[in-house]
Write an enzyme that holds these catalytic residues in place. Structure first.
Site, PDB file in Angstrom:
ATOM      1  N   ASP A 129      24.982   7.367  45.111  1.00 40.99           N
ATOM      2  CA  ASP A 129      24.506   6.055  44.631  1.00 40.99           C
ATOM      3  C   ASP A 129      25.288   4.967  43.966  1.00 40.99           C
ATOM      4  O   ASP A 129      25.809   4.817  42.572  1.00 40.99           O
ATOM      5  CB  ASP A 129      23.269   6.164  43.618  1.00 40.99           C
ATOM      6  CG  ASP A 129      22.144   5.213  43.837  1.00 40.99           C
ATOM      7  OD1 ASP A 129      22.117   3.916  44.738  1.00 40.99           O
ATOM      8  OD2 ASP A 129      20.591   5.913  43.962  1.00 40.99           O
ATOM      9  N   ARG A 131      24.605   1.188  43.919  1.00 39.09           N
ATOM     10  CA  ARG A 131      23.305   0.070  43.747  1.00 39.09           C
ATOM     11  C   ARG A 131      23.821  -0.490  42.301  1.00 39.09           C
ATOM     12  O   ARG A 131      23.649   0.120  41.373  1.00 39.09           O
ATOM     13  CB  ARG A 131      22.339   0.767  44.184  1.00 39.09           C
ATOM     14  CG  ARG A 131      21.766   1.001  45.645  1.00 39.09           C
ATOM     15  CD  ARG A 131      20.165   1.722  45.691  1.00 39.09           C
ATOM     16  NE  ARG A 131      20.386   2.312  45.176  1.00 39.09           N
ATOM     17  CZ  ARG A 131      19.218   3.323  45.748  1.00 39.09           C
ATOM     18  NH1 ARG A 131      18.152   2.869  46.245  1.00 39.09           N
ATOM     19  NH2 ARG A 131      18.808   4.733  44.590  1.00 39.09           N
TER      20      ARG A 131
END
Ligand SMILES: [Zn+2]
Length: 202
Positions: A129, A131
């Protein structure tokens, strides 16, 4: 301030007429990435605001893909904000948990050969991830929001917002799984600590 408010207009949708706001990320590493906020109502710092932080998913949001739950989560968030009569959806342009569109399609190809969503990212040399939620701070503060009722099943998102100084109450944001995304949702729960409610919908 790492974000610049650029423009706004009204955006009629199936659920409500939102204010649509466009921002540019002005930090050096972002290459001028553009983000959006869909806003309903006015806010004050004392009252918790219903918020969904949605990361762009071209295949799920725009192309009706059943491989993930993004499109349904987007719809459900706008529906919930409209029903509450106030709230904000931040639409962040970080495709494929931040890995970008082409990498996401590469990862989907690997998943067809048996990898799960986490393994596929690792085979491409990418994090599970990637983000980054730091732009949320400036965007939410622009609307005078400091306490958040967050529509999310992702504990990382809650932790990220708390670290940015927001008071956060998490509200379940599960949507009904389908035969194509069951495995993906299970991987998110088992390997990434997501708190979905598989099979319970809504
Ligand atoms: Zn998706």
């Amino acid at each position: 301030m790492n974000i610049k408010h650029e423009a706004s207009c009204s955006l009629p949708t199936r659920w409500a007429t939102f204010e649509l706001h466009a921002f540019t990320d002005t930090s050096a590493e972002s290459n001028g990435k553009e983000h959006l906020a869909l806003v309903l109502g006015k806010f004050n710092p004392q009252t918790p605001t219903l918020v969904r932080i949605h990361s762009e998913c071209m295949t799920g949001d725009a192309l009706f893909s059943l491989k993930c739950d993004c499109g349904l989560q987007l719809e459900s968030a706008l529906e919930k904000i409209a029903a509450a009569g106030h709230g904000i959806l931040l639409y962040l342009r970080q495709e494929g948990r931040g890995i970008g569109l082409v990498n996401k399609i590469l990862a989907y190809g690997l998943q067809e050969k048996g990898a799960d969503t986490v393994q596929a990212n690792r085979m491409l040399g990418l994090a599970d991830d990637m983000r980054n939620y730091s732009v949320c701070k400036s965007m939410l503060e622009y609307f005078n929001v400091h306490a958040v009722q967050l529509l999310s099943n992702n504990p990382d998102k809650v932790a990220a917002l708390e670290k940015l100084g927001f008071q956060v109450q998490r509200l379940d944001h599960s949507v009904r799984p389908n035969p194509f995304n069951q495995e993906y949702l299970q991987t998110k729960e088992q390997k990434m600590g997501h708190l979905g409610k598989l099979g319970q919908g809504g």
